[in-house]
Design a protein around this motif. Sequence first.
Motif, mmCIF file in Angstrom:
data_model
loop_
_atom_site.group_PDB
_atom_site.id
_atom_site.type_symbol
_atom_site.label_atom_id
_atom_site.label_comp_id
_atom_site.label_asym_id
_atom_site.label_seq_id
_atom_site.Cartn_x
_atom_site.Cartn_y
_atom_site.Cartn_z
ATOM 1 N N ALA A 20 0.799 -9.746 0.957
ATOM 2 C CA ALA A 20 -0.331 -9.844 1.883
ATOM 3 C C ALA A 20 -1.040 -8.500 1.996
ATOM 4 O O ALA A 20 -0.411 -7.450 1.960
ATOM 5 C CB ALA A 20 0.153 -10.267 3.260
ATOM 6 N N ILE A 21 -2.346 -8.546 2.138
ATOM 7 C CA ILE A 21 -3.126 -7.332 2.356
ATOM 8 C C ILE A 21 -3.010 -6.966 3.827
ATOM 9 O O ILE A 21 -3.264 -7.784 4.699
ATOM 10 C CB ILE A 21 -4.593 -7.556 1.955
ATOM 11 C CG1 ILE A 21 -4.670 -7.852 0.455
ATOM 12 C CG2 ILE A 21 -5.436 -6.334 2.314
ATOM 13 C CD1 ILE A 21 -6.032 -8.297 -0.016
ATOM 14 N N VAL A 22 -2.610 -5.737 4.104
ATOM 15 C CA VAL A 22 -2.454 -5.252 5.476
ATOM 16 C C VAL A 22 -3.699 -4.483 5.902
ATOM 17 O O VAL A 22 -4.228 -4.690 6.989
ATOM 18 C CB VAL A 22 -1.197 -4.366 5.597
ATOM 19 C CG1 VAL A 22 -1.052 -3.803 6.986
ATOM 20 C CG2 VAL A 22 0.049 -5.149 5.207
ATOM 21 N N VAL A 23 -4.167 -3.584 5.052
ATOM 22 C CA VAL A 23 -5.407 -2.836 5.285
ATOM 23 C C VAL A 23 -6.274 -3.049 4.038
ATOM 24 O O VAL A 23 -5.904 -2.614 2.956
ATOM 25 C CB VAL A 23 -5.144 -1.327 5.482
ATOM 26 C CG1 VAL A 23 -6.450 -0.564 5.625
ATOM 27 C CG2 VAL A 23 -4.249 -1.089 6.672
ATOM 28 N N PRO A 24 -7.386 -3.773 4.175
ATOM 29 C CA PRO A 24 -8.238 -4.005 3.004
ATOM 30 C C PRO A 24 -8.800 -2.691 2.457
ATOM 31 O O PRO A 24 -8.768 -1.663 3.133
ATOM 32 C CB PRO A 24 -9.359 -4.897 3.524
ATOM 33 C CG PRO A 24 -9.143 -5.089 4.968
ATOM 34 C CD PRO A 24 -7.919 -4.344 5.384
ATOM 35 N N LYS A 25 -9.333 -2.747 1.264
ATOM 36 C CA LYS A 25 -9.905 -1.567 0.607
ATOM 37 C C LYS A 25 -10.911 -0.892 1.538
ATOM 38 O O LYS A 25 -11.836 -1.529 2.031
ATOM 39 C CB LYS A 25 -10.582 -2.006 -0.684
ATOM 40 C CG LYS A 25 -11.240 -0.894 -1.454
ATOM 41 C CD LYS A 25 -11.872 -1.469 -2.708
ATOM 42 C CE LYS A 25 -12.739 -0.465 -3.422
ATOM 43 N NZ LYS A 25 -13.372 -1.050 -4.609
ATOM 44 N N ILE A 26 -10.689 0.396 1.785
ATOM 45 C CA ILE A 26 -11.613 1.184 2.590
ATOM 46 C C ILE A 26 -12.109 2.366 1.761
ATOM 47 O O ILE A 26 -11.435 2.816 0.844
ATOM 48 C CB ILE A 26 -10.973 1.690 3.904
ATOM 49 C CG1 ILE A 26 -9.749 2.554 3.628
ATOM 50 C CG2 ILE A 26 -10.631 0.537 4.822
ATOM 51 C CD1 ILE A 26 -9.193 3.250 4.866
ATOM 52 N N THR A 27 -13.286 2.829 2.083
ATOM 53 C CA THR A 27 -13.879 3.963 1.377
ATOM 54 C C THR A 27 -13.576 5.251 2.116
ATOM 55 O O THR A 27 -13.714 5.321 3.330
ATOM 56 C CB THR A 27 -15.406 3.788 1.274
ATOM 57 O OG1 THR A 27 -15.681 2.553 0.616
ATOM 58 C CG2 THR A 27 -16.039 4.927 0.506
ATOM 59 N N MET A 28 -13.161 6.242 1.370
ATOM 60 C CA MET A 28 -13.014 7.602 1.883
ATOM 61 C C MET A 28 -14.118 8.404 1.190
ATOM 62 O O MET A 28 -13.961 8.788 0.023
ATOM 63 C CB MET A 28 -11.629 8.153 1.545
ATOM 64 C CG MET A 28 -10.497 7.368 2.173
ATOM 65 S SD MET A 28 -8.854 7.997 1.732
ATOM 66 C CE MET A 28 -8.830 7.739 -0.037
ATOM 67 N N THR A 38 1.638 -5.603 1.625
ATOM 68 C CA THR A 38 3.085 -5.829 1.579
ATOM 69 C C THR A 38 3.393 -6.629 0.331
ATOM 70 O O THR A 38 2.599 -7.464 -0.108
ATOM 71 C CB THR A 38 3.594 -6.596 2.816
ATOM 72 O OG1 THR A 38 2.896 -7.816 2.932
ATOM 73 C CG2 THR A 38 3.436 -5.772 4.078
ATOM 74 N N ASP A 39 4.558 -6.374 -0.253
ATOM 75 C CA ASP A 39 5.004 -7.174 -1.386
ATOM 76 C C ASP A 39 5.751 -8.398 -0.847
ATOM 77 O O ASP A 39 5.919 -8.538 0.366
ATOM 78 C CB ASP A 39 5.832 -6.332 -2.351
ATOM 79 C CG ASP A 39 7.197 -5.931 -1.828
ATOM 80 O OD1 ASP A 39 7.578 -6.358 -0.715
ATOM 81 O OD2 ASP A 39 7.894 -5.198 -2.530
ATOM 82 N N PRO A 40 6.191 -9.305 -1.712
ATOM 83 C CA PRO A 40 6.858 -10.518 -1.234
ATOM 84 C C PRO A 40 8.096 -10.270 -0.372
ATOM 85 O O PRO A 40 8.445 -11.098 0.455
ATOM 86 C CB PRO A 40 7.223 -11.257 -2.522
ATOM 87 C CG PRO A 40 6.169 -10.837 -3.489
ATOM 88 C CD PRO A 40 5.917 -9.381 -3.151
ATOM 89 N N SER A 41 8.737 -9.113 -0.509
ATOM 90 C CA SER A 41 9.917 -8.823 0.313
ATOM 91 C C SER A 41 9.541 -8.192 1.655
ATOM 92 O O SER A 41 10.408 -7.930 2.481
ATOM 93 C CB SER A 41 10.882 -7.899 -0.434
ATOM 94 O OG SER A 41 10.342 -6.594 -0.539
ATOM 95 N N GLY A 42 8.247 -7.918 1.864
ATOM 96 C CA GLY A 42 7.786 -7.337 3.121
ATOM 97 C C GLY A 42 7.634 -5.826 3.096
ATOM 98 O O GLY A 42 7.267 -5.218 4.096
ATOM 99 N N MET A 43 7.910 -5.180 1.958
ATOM 100 C CA MET A 43 7.781 -3.732 1.851
ATOM 101 C C MET A 43 6.311 -3.336 1.885
ATOM 102 O O MET A 43 5.485 -3.910 1.180
ATOM 103 C CB MET A 43 8.411 -3.210 0.568
ATOM 104 C CG MET A 43 8.292 -1.704 0.430
ATOM 105 S SD MET A 43 9.096 -1.085 -1.046
ATOM 106 C CE MET A 43 10.779 -1.179 -0.522
ATOM 107 N N LEU A 44 5.979 -2.362 2.715
ATOM 108 C CA LEU A 44 4.608 -1.863 2.815
ATOM 109 C C LEU A 44 4.344 -0.865 1.698
ATOM 110 O O LEU A 44 5.112 0.086 1.504
ATOM 111 C CB LEU A 44 4.391 -1.195 4.172
ATOM 112 C CG LEU A 44 3.006 -0.625 4.439
ATOM 113 C CD1 LEU A 44 1.967 -1.740 4.462
ATOM 114 C CD2 LEU A 44 2.990 0.137 5.739
#
Length: 55
Positions: A20-28, A38-44
Motif C-alpha cells: 500500500a502507498i502510505v505517502v504518495p509521490k511528493i516533489t522536493m 508498505t510491502d505485503p508484510s507491512g514493512m514501511l
Amino acid sequence: MLIKVISSHLLRMKSPDGGAIVVPKITMPGMGYLAYFTDPSGMLLGVSQADPNAR
C-alpha cells in the motif's frame, strides 16, 4: 534496489499482494521526488528519485 522512476514502482504497490502507498509521490523542489509505501508484510519503505529540475 535502484528505482529510476518512482511512479512506475508505486503502481506495482497497488497490487493484490497487499502493498500500500502510505505517502504518495511528493516533489522536493530542486532535489527530486519521494514516496513511502508498505510491502505485503507491512514493512514501511521509502523511495526517492533525484531530479535537480523538480518543481
